[in-house]
Design a protein around this motif. Structure first.
Motif, PDB file in Angstrom:
ATOM      1  N   GLY A  85      16.120  11.429   2.008  1.00  0.00           N
ATOM      2  CA  GLY A  85      15.221  11.090   0.873  1.00  0.00           C
ATOM      3  C   GLY A  85      14.369  11.868   0.669  1.00  0.00           C
ATOM      4  N   PRO A  86      13.794  12.169  -0.342  1.00  0.00           N
ATOM      5  CA  PRO A  86      12.786  13.286  -0.773  1.00  0.00           C
ATOM      6  C   PRO A  86      11.413  12.896  -0.053  1.00  0.00           C
ATOM      7  N   ASN A  87      10.527  13.721  -0.072  1.00  0.00           N
ATOM      8  CA  ASN A  87       9.216  13.673   0.610  1.00  0.00           C
ATOM      9  C   ASN A  87       8.350  12.501   0.120  1.00  0.00           C
ATOM     10  N   GLY A  88       7.916  11.476   0.904  1.00  0.00           N
ATOM     11  CA  GLY A  88       7.095  10.439   0.523  1.00  0.00           C
ATOM     12  C   GLY A  88       7.968   9.303   0.236  1.00  0.00           C
ATOM     13  N   ALA A  89       9.606   9.295   0.582  1.00  0.00           N
ATOM     14  CA  ALA A  89      10.127   8.096   0.095  1.00  0.00           C
ATOM     15  C   ALA A  89      10.112   7.052   0.838  1.00  0.00           C
ATOM     16  N   GLY A  90       9.542   7.065   1.861  1.00  0.00           N
ATOM     17  CA  GLY A  90       9.414   5.925   3.004  1.00  0.00           C
ATOM     18  C   GLY A  90      10.285   6.041   4.236  1.00  0.00           C
ATOM     19  N   LYS A  91      10.785   7.067   4.427  1.00  0.00           N
ATOM     20  CA  LYS A  91      11.573   7.176   5.641  1.00  0.00           C
ATOM     21  C   LYS A  91      11.112   7.079   7.068  1.00  0.00           C
ATOM     22  N   SER A  92       9.746   7.655   6.953  1.00  0.00           N
ATOM     23  CA  SER A  92       8.737   7.595   8.418  1.00  0.00           C
ATOM     24  C   SER A  92       8.379   6.268   8.304  1.00  0.00           C
ATOM     25  N   SER A  93       7.938   5.690   7.239  1.00  0.00           N
ATOM     26  CA  SER A  93       7.329   4.239   7.209  1.00  0.00           C
ATOM     27  C   SER A  93       8.351   3.366   7.696  1.00  0.00           C
ATOM     28  N   MET A  94       9.733   3.294   7.314  1.00  0.00           N
ATOM     29  CA  MET A  94      10.738   2.502   7.870  1.00  0.00           C
ATOM     30  C   MET A  94      10.748   2.453   9.290  1.00  0.00           C
ATOM     31  N   THR A  98      16.619  12.730   8.588  1.00  0.00           N
ATOM     32  CA  THR A  98      16.896  14.146   8.329  1.00  0.00           C
ATOM     33  C   THR A  98      16.644  14.308   6.887  1.00  0.00           C
ATOM     34  N   HIS A  99      16.476  15.649   6.833  1.00  0.00           N
ATOM     35  CA  HIS A  99      16.575  16.172   5.237  1.00  0.00           C
ATOM     36  C   HIS A  99      17.922  17.196   5.479  1.00  0.00           C
ATOM     37  N   ASP A 100      18.934  17.258   6.434  1.00  0.00           N
ATOM     38  CA  ASP A 100      19.585  17.910   6.628  1.00  0.00           C
ATOM     39  C   ASP A 100      21.230  17.309   6.560  1.00  0.00           C
ATOM     40  N   ALA A 129       0.797  -1.347   0.017  1.00  0.00           N
ATOM     41  CA  ALA A 129      -0.116   0.028   0.049  1.00  0.00           C
ATOM     42  C   ALA A 129       0.862   1.268   0.037  1.00  0.00           C
ATOM     43  N   ARG A 130       1.919   1.162   0.362  1.00  0.00           N
ATOM     44  CA  ARG A 130       2.914   2.372   0.442  1.00  0.00           C
ATOM     45  C   ARG A 130       4.072   2.095  -0.484  1.00  0.00           C
ATOM     46  N   ASP A 131       3.987   1.402  -1.448  1.00  0.00           N
ATOM     47  CA  ASP A 131       5.129   1.107  -2.495  1.00  0.00           C
ATOM     48  C   ASP A 131       6.519   1.154  -1.975  1.00  0.00           C
TER      49      ASP A 131
END
Ligand SMILES: Nc1ncnc2c1ncn2[C@@H]1O[C@H](COP(=O)(O)OP(=O)(O)OP(=O)(O)O)[C@@H](O)[C@H]1O
Length: 395
Positions: free
Chosen positions: A26-35, A192-194, A7-9
């Protein structure tokens, strides 16, 4: 860990070594939080496992899914999420207390950790009386008070003011790196984004894109040899990808040359040749070409290179010379570019433009060079970079 979530590819496999700090970008929606949610036990994958040392925390094949509080994992999110009705001390004591420590011991642990994060003086306050930076330090103390084997950090600095973030970064470094009294160092995963967080806090870096790992390696290695456009952008490098071909034409130009460090920011008006580079080695260079659509980009081979296979050509914006008319003469890579953006970067002007084969190429110029060339958005120019300034490797 490995996790597949249709469902989250998402289809990931990530390892963290003992005592290692892994940065995840990774960019937004890349799956970082899901991981992170999978590792923390907040999300069960369709298929996958999470192992921490000898322990299995999740295994879909075996039907194992330990609840979050039994994993030995702490998650520090962007939002400190402190209990508003408890004092700071009791917020931090909550974890040890719910794991069976008596009230006295839990409070002692809490006070030790509050001192460790320079928040001892706030112990009697309630969260509502803390600044964002103070609350985040308390949240870190609370995450560490349960002595986790793995600390998950989800953009812990992103909600902080720029003047508070450096102190928190120093504090994180202290607790992740120099923590006294622990027989084995704990490992950590830092989303992180930084890139500064990755450079200052992490040993290794993975880059996620569209739910997949697209880069992985020591931070310095990924930053100097990006293989993916997102990683190249955060590393501040131009990257073109195509097919590697052996190069008969590209010849090294006379004179010393190297990649690191790139020349001064001065560069690159038409009459202003790049500053001399520092010679780092005398080894003979092998040149090769990366074919990007119809354009061959010549560069020095570093690392692996297989003719016929995918290859990257990478160069620094500071190595680019900008011309109003197509340059001739010495062998250079020349890109026809329409300028899309001109930004001030504190004494250096970054000119970004789109070439047919490569959108988003960047050149760094002095303000004087930009004025001299009369550059504005939409101007057609030629970006030239010597083959000796381009690194070519398999990707
Ligand atoms: N609760 C949810 N239910 C269904 N899909 C979700 C949910 N949360 C996220 N997704 C989807 O999963 C994918 C990965 O999202 P995720 O939040 O893990 O990315 P991210 O890299 O953390 O992004 P960001 O940098 O924006 O926080 C995205 O396609 C997103 O839309």
């Amino acid at each position: 860990m490995s996790a597949r979530i249709a469902a989250r590819d998402l289809d990931l496999r990530i390892d963290v070594g003992p005592g290692e700090v892994l940065a995840v970008l990774g960019p937004n929606g890349a799956g970082k939080s899901s991981m992170l949610q999978v590792v923390a036990g907040l999300l069960v994958p369709d298929e996958g496992h999470v192992r921490l040392g000898e322990r299995t925390l999740t295994d879909t094949a075996e039907g194992i899914a330990l609840p979050p509080h039994r994993r030995g994992v702490s998650l520090l999110a962007q939002d400190p999420l402190l209990f508003p009705h408890l004092s700071v001390r009791d917020n931090v004591a909550f974890g040890p207390r719910s794991r069976g420590a008596d009230t006295r011991t839990s409070r002692d642990i809490a006070e030790d950790w509050l001192r460790a994060v320079d928040a001892g003086e706030f112990a009697d306050r309630h969260p509502g009386a803390l600044s964002g930076g103070q609350a985040q330090r308390v949240a870190l103390a609370r995450a560490l008070a349960v002595d986790p084997d793995l600390l998950l950090l989800d953009e812990p600095l992103s909600a902080l003011d720029v003047d508070v973030a450096p102190a928190m970064r120093t504090l994180l470094r202290r607790v992740l790196r120099d923590e006294p009294g622990r027989d084995h160092p704990r490992c950590a995963v830092l989303v992180t984004h930084d890139i500064i967080d990755a450079i200052t806090l992490a040993d290794r870096l993975v880059v996620l894109e569209a739910g997949r790992v697209v880069e992985s390696g020591p931070v310095a290695e990924v930053m100097s040899h990006p293989r993916n456009p997102f990683a190249a952008r955060i590393a501040g490098l131009n990257l073109l990808r195509g097919t590697g071909v052996e190069s008969a034409s590209a010849q090294p130009e006379p004179g010393p040359s190297t990649w690191d460090p790139p020349s001064s920011a001065g560069l690159a008006g038409p009459h202003e040749p790049p500053m001399p580079r520092i010679q780092v080695d005398d080894s003979p260079r092998t040149f090769a070409t990366v074919l990007v659509d119809d354009l061959g980009v010549d560069g020095c081979v570093v690392g692996d290179f297989v003719p016929g296979a995918r290859a990257a050509a990478v160069f620094a914006p500071a190595a680019v010379s900008v011309f109003r008319t197509r340059p001739g003469g010495s062998p250079r890579n020349v890109f026809t570019v329409d300028i899309a953006e001109i930004t001030d970067r504190g004494g250096i002007v970054r000119v970004r433009g789109d070439a047919p084969q490569a959108p988003g190429l960047c050149a760094d110029l002095t303000p004087a060079a930009v004025a001299h060339l009369h550059l504005t958005i939409g101007t057609r120019v030629y970006f030239a970079v010597k083959a000796t300034e381009v690194r070519v490797y398999a990707c």
